[in-house]
Scaffold this active site. Structure first.
Site, short mmCIF file in Angstrom:
data_model
loop_
_atom_site.label_atom_id
_atom_site.label_comp_id
_atom_site.label_asym_id
_atom_site.label_seq_id
_atom_site.Cartn_x
_atom_site.Cartn_y
_atom_site.Cartn_z
N PRO A 2 -6.73 12.02 -4.25
CG PRO A 2 -6.13 12.75 -6.37
CD PRO A 2 -6.20 13.19 -4.94
CD GLU A 3 -6.39 6.03 -0.90
OE1 GLU A 3 -5.44 5.25 -0.93
OE2 GLU A 3 -7.13 6.18 0.09
#
Ligand SMILES: [Zn+2]
Length: 297
Positions: A2-3
């Site tokens: 995930p960013e």
């Protein structure tokens, strides 16, 4: 992985349930994820009130009353699911890949009470188990994972002058310098590609070339700072609107729908108005870079 915008939407989804509530009980279903859980993990959390749910880079920070804060990282495949007796389960956050709901990957269950909310269970699910949870024993700002991080890419603090300072004399390619968490915290591959395209800057140029005092360097650093802030803010906003939709429609949340201009668009025409180039892909320090050689210099 995930960013930052995905982690921030997770935080915003969990915040109303967690902040102010008390951890009545914690169920730990295995000894480790990426790292072993701290000794007496469940015991140490039991009974503590959650003062705030924060974020630094891609870390979620659960600040507790009379106890060290808990640092959580989602790893590759981690997610939190909220279950309340009178509502369908929700998995806050927007992810590029759908999140697991399989019970065999539920590793931690936080039983929450109080805080003006109905009792809730916040369940950590992680099929690949690259996530982790640790206590910041000596305070958040002293924790080795947080102490050396660069500034956040959200908010107005990140401007051209700060970027010039951060990138001065750096000979590394601009993209590599931006991915370095000591330069800016929480910027990942997708958003660096997007920001460089938006600012019209080549990922391969030496980072220091936008840190000089000349007019061009100043203009380039200003453009890049505002591009970074904008791509992150727009992605968080897209996540926020999906959260609101979810609350309204009770649909299935947990899938990253935000569209990218260059990321994963190899061979497509460059979407910049007036540009006749095409998006190319090449590998830079092991990661795919997507860019347009016609308008990124
Ligand atoms: Zn272009």
């Amino acid at each position: 992985m995930p960013e930052l915008p995905e982690v921030e939407t997770v935080r915003r989804g969990l915040q109303p349930v967690m902040e102010g509530a008390r951890l009545a009980r914690v169920e730990l279903r295995r000894k480790d994820l990426r790292f072993p859980f701290p000794q007496r993990f469940a015991e140490r959390l039991a009974g503590k009130r959650i003062v705030a749910l924060g974020r630094r880079a891609k870390y979620l920070l659960v600040e507790l009353e009379d106890a060290p804060a808990l640092i959580c990282h989602l790893g590759m495949s981690g997610s939190f699911r909220v279950e309340q007796d009178d509502a369908d389960p929700a998995t806050p956050g927007l992810f590029h890949h759908e999140r697991s709901k399989a019970a065999q990957h539920d590793h931690v269950v936080f039983h929450l009470e109080g805080g003006g909310q109905p009792p809730a269970r916040v369940i950590y699910n992680d099929p690949r188990r690259f996530g982790f949870m640790l206590f910041a024993e000596d305070g958040l700002s002293n924790h080795p994972m947080l102490a050396e991080l660069g500034p956040e890419p959200t908010g107005n603090a990140l401007d051209g002058a700060m970027l010039r300072e951060l990138l001065r004399d750096r000979v590394a390619p601009l993209k590599a310098a931006l991915l370095d968490q000591h330069t800016i915290a929480g910027l990942g591959n997708i958003y660096v590609c997007e920001a460089l395209w938006r600012a019209g800057l080549s990922p391969s140029r030496a980072a220091g070339t936008i840190a000089g005092r000349g007019k061009q360097a100043v203009a380039a650093s200003e453009a890049l700072a505002s591009a970074i802030r904008a791509v992150i803010a727009e992605a968080i906003e897209a996540g926020g609107s999906s959260l609101r939709d979810h609350i309204r429609t009770d649909g299935t949340l947990g899938y990253f729908q935000h569209s990218f201009s260059v990321y994963d668009r190899e061979g497509e025409p460059c979407p910049k108005p007036g540009c006749r180039g095409h998006i190319e892909r090449f590998v830079q320090s092991g990661r795919s870079t997507f860019y347009c050689r016609t308008c990124q210099k």
